[in-house]
Write an enzyme that holds these catalytic residues in place. Sequence first.
Site, PDB file in Angstrom:
ATOM      1  N   ASN A   1       0.299   3.260  -5.290  1.00 44.37           N
ATOM      2  CA  ASN A   1      -0.908   2.008  -5.191  1.00 44.37           C
ATOM      3  C   ASN A   1      -2.100   2.594  -4.656  1.00 44.37           C
ATOM      4  O   ASN A   1      -2.161   2.876  -3.629  1.00 44.37           O
ATOM      5  CB  ASN A   1      -0.093   1.009  -4.120  1.00 44.37           C
ATOM      6  CG  ASN A   1      -1.248  -0.074  -4.007  1.00 44.37           C
ATOM      7  OD1 ASN A   1      -2.271  -0.170  -4.820  1.00 44.37           O
ATOM      8  ND2 ASN A   1      -1.105  -0.853  -2.964  1.00 44.37           N
TER       9      ASN A   1
ATOM     10  N   LYS B   1      -4.752   0.923  -4.851  1.00 42.86           N
ATOM     11  CA  LYS B   1      -5.760   0.125  -3.988  1.00 42.86           C
ATOM     12  C   LYS B   1      -7.184   0.100  -4.705  1.00 42.86           C
ATOM     13  O   LYS B   1      -7.172   0.431  -5.877  1.00 42.86           O
ATOM     14  CB  LYS B   1      -5.902   0.255  -2.557  1.00 42.86           C
ATOM     15  CG  LYS B   1      -4.262   0.428  -1.965  1.00 42.86           C
ATOM     16  CD  LYS B   1      -4.217   0.248  -0.487  1.00 42.86           C
ATOM     17  CE  LYS B   1      -2.703   0.432  -0.133  1.00 42.86           C
ATOM     18  NZ  LYS B   1      -2.709   0.236   1.223  1.00 42.86           N
TER      19      LYS B   1
ATOM     20  N   HIS C   1       1.248  -8.213  -2.101  1.00 46.72           N
ATOM     21  CA  HIS C   1       1.027  -6.899  -1.265  1.00 46.72           C
ATOM     22  C   HIS C   1       0.422  -7.581  -0.032  1.00 46.72           C
ATOM     23  O   HIS C   1      -0.243  -8.571  -0.095  1.00 46.72           O
ATOM     24  CB  HIS C   1      -0.092  -5.997  -1.748  1.00 46.72           C
ATOM     25  CG  HIS C   1      -0.042  -4.809  -0.857  1.00 46.72           C
ATOM     26  ND1 HIS C   1      -0.906  -4.799   0.123  1.00 46.72           N
ATOM     27  CD2 HIS C   1       0.474  -3.586  -1.099  1.00 46.72           C
ATOM     28  CE1 HIS C   1      -1.029  -3.411   0.625  1.00 46.72           C
ATOM     29  NE2 HIS C   1      -0.231  -2.811  -0.013  1.00 46.72           N
TER      30      HIS C   1
ATOM     31  N   GLU D   1      -2.113  -6.757   1.826  1.00 43.26           N
ATOM     32  CA  GLU D   1      -3.585  -6.850   1.660  1.00 43.26           C
ATOM     33  C   GLU D   1      -4.036  -8.376   1.016  1.00 43.26           C
ATOM     34  O   GLU D   1      -4.920  -8.844   1.445  1.00 43.26           O
ATOM     35  CB  GLU D   1      -4.016  -5.622   1.259  1.00 43.26           C
ATOM     36  CG  GLU D   1      -3.999  -4.689   2.102  1.00 43.26           C
ATOM     37  CD  GLU D   1      -4.007  -3.244   1.694  1.00 43.26           C
ATOM     38  OE1 GLU D   1      -4.075  -3.116   0.443  1.00 43.26           O
ATOM     39  OE2 GLU D   1      -3.621  -2.125   2.348  1.00 43.26           O
TER      40      GLU D   1
ATOM     41  N   GLU E   1       7.183  -3.173   3.229  1.00 46.04           N
ATOM     42  CA  GLU E   1       6.202  -2.445   3.634  1.00 46.04           C
ATOM     43  C   GLU E   1       5.794  -3.288   5.135  1.00 46.04           C
ATOM     44  O   GLU E   1       4.984  -4.094   5.148  1.00 46.04           O
ATOM     45  CB  GLU E   1       4.983  -2.633   2.763  1.00 46.04           C
ATOM     46  CG  GLU E   1       5.039  -1.967   1.412  1.00 46.04           C
ATOM     47  CD  GLU E   1       3.814  -1.593   0.910  1.00 46.04           C
ATOM     48  OE1 GLU E   1       3.514  -0.559   0.496  1.00 46.04           O
ATOM     49  OE2 GLU E   1       2.730  -2.470   0.985  1.00 46.04           O
TER      50      GLU E   1
ATOM     51  N   GLY F   1      -1.570   2.277   6.306  1.00 47.35           N
ATOM     52  CA  GLY F   1      -2.725   2.997   6.665  1.00 47.35           C
ATOM     53  C   GLY F   1      -3.079   3.406   7.814  1.00 47.35           C
ATOM     54  O   GLY F   1      -4.090   3.666   8.410  1.00 47.35           O
TER      55      GLY F   1
ATOM     56  N   SER G   1       2.490   4.417   5.039  1.00 47.77           N
ATOM     57  CA  SER G   1       2.197   5.979   5.594  1.00 47.77           C
ATOM     58  C   SER G   1       3.360   6.933   5.249  1.00 47.77           C
ATOM     59  O   SER G   1       3.588   7.889   5.781  1.00 47.77           O
ATOM     60  CB  SER G   1       2.100   5.855   7.156  1.00 47.77           C
ATOM     61  OG  SER G   1       1.014   5.186   7.364  1.00 47.77           O
TER      62      SER G   1
HETATM   63  P1  13P Z   1      -0.352   3.761   2.801  1.00 50.21           P
HETATM   64  O1  13P Z   1       0.492   4.704   2.251  1.00 50.21           O
HETATM   65  O2  13P Z   1      -1.651   4.182   2.694  1.00 50.21           O
HETATM   66  O3  13P Z   1       0.113   3.411   4.350  1.00 50.21           O
HETATM   67  O4  13P Z   1      -0.471   2.339   2.188  1.00 50.21           O
HETATM   68  C1  13P Z   1       0.883   1.882   1.950  1.00 50.21           C
HETATM   69  C2  13P Z   1       0.667   0.616   0.909  1.00 50.21           C
HETATM   70  O5  13P Z   1       0.134  -0.339   1.098  1.00 50.21           O
HETATM   71  C3  13P Z   1       1.281   0.931  -0.394  1.00 50.21           C
HETATM   72  O6  13P Z   1       1.186  -0.342  -1.187  1.00 50.21           O
END
Ligand code: 13P
Length: 256
Positions: free
Chosen positions: A12, A14, A98, A100, A170, A176, A216
Amino acid sequence: MNPNRKPIIAGNWKMYKTAAEAVALVNALKAEVAGIETVETVVCPPFTALAVVQPALAGSNVQLAAQNVHWEKEGAFTGEVSAPMLKELGVRYAVIGHSERRQFFGETDAGVNKRAKAALANGLRPIVCVGETLKEREANRTEQVIKTQITGGLAGLSKNEMLETVIAYEPVWAIGTGKTASPQQAQDVHAFIRKLIASLFDADTGARVRIQYGGSVKPDNAKELLGQPDIDGALVGGASLKADGFAAIVKAGVQA
Ligand code: 13P
C-alpha cells in the site's frame, strides 16, 4: 500460513509516488519477483499512477490494486473513483476501510460495506481493513472492535463474495510506528477473525478466507509473522516503497 490459502503480499503506497516514480518502482519490482508463483504480489499505487502502472505490469506476476473505491458507478461524488473506472484500468483488488480513511476521512463500517459490495459486483476483490487503536487494545476491547468492523463491513456478502474478499488486520498502533504486533499478538487476532468468519458464514469459508497482517511489516520481521498459522500475507506500507525491501518480504512469504 496454510497450504490451502495462497499468501498475498500487497504494497500500500498510500500518498507516495508520482506516476513516473511509480513506473520506475514497478519496473524494478517485477524484475525482483519474476517467477514467484506461490505468493500473490500486489501493488496499490495512488489513483493517478494506475493508468501508467498497468501497462508496465502487463505480462508480469504482479497485480494491481486501488486504495479505495466508491459504491456508485458514476455521479456527483467529487474526489471519488468508481469500480468500473478501476476495472477498465486492469485493477484487480481494492483496499477498503483503511484506518487512515476511517481516521482522517470519516469512513464508517456502513460505507465500507457499500464499497465492498460495489467492488465485488464489478469484479474487483476487496481488501477490507480492520484493526483496533491502542486505547481500544488497552481497554481490552480489541475483539469487540474487530467484531463490529467485520459484521458491519462484510454484512450481506454471499459465501462466494466472502471468499473473493481478503481481510487485512492492521492494528492502528502498529501502522507507521515501527512498533509491530508480536507474531503471537497478530496470530491471536487472526485466529479470532477466522473463527468469526466461520460463525458468520460456515466452517469452510472460515478455513479458506485469506487474512493479511499489516503494521510495520519489514524484511526482518516478515518471515516470523508470515509463519503464523492464520496469517496469510501482509499489507505493507512504508517498506513497499523500495523494490528490494518489498521483494524481500514477498520472498519471506515464499519461505514461510
Ligand atoms: P506501515 O507498513 O508503514 O506500518 O503501514 C501499514 C499500512 O497501513 C498498510 O496498509
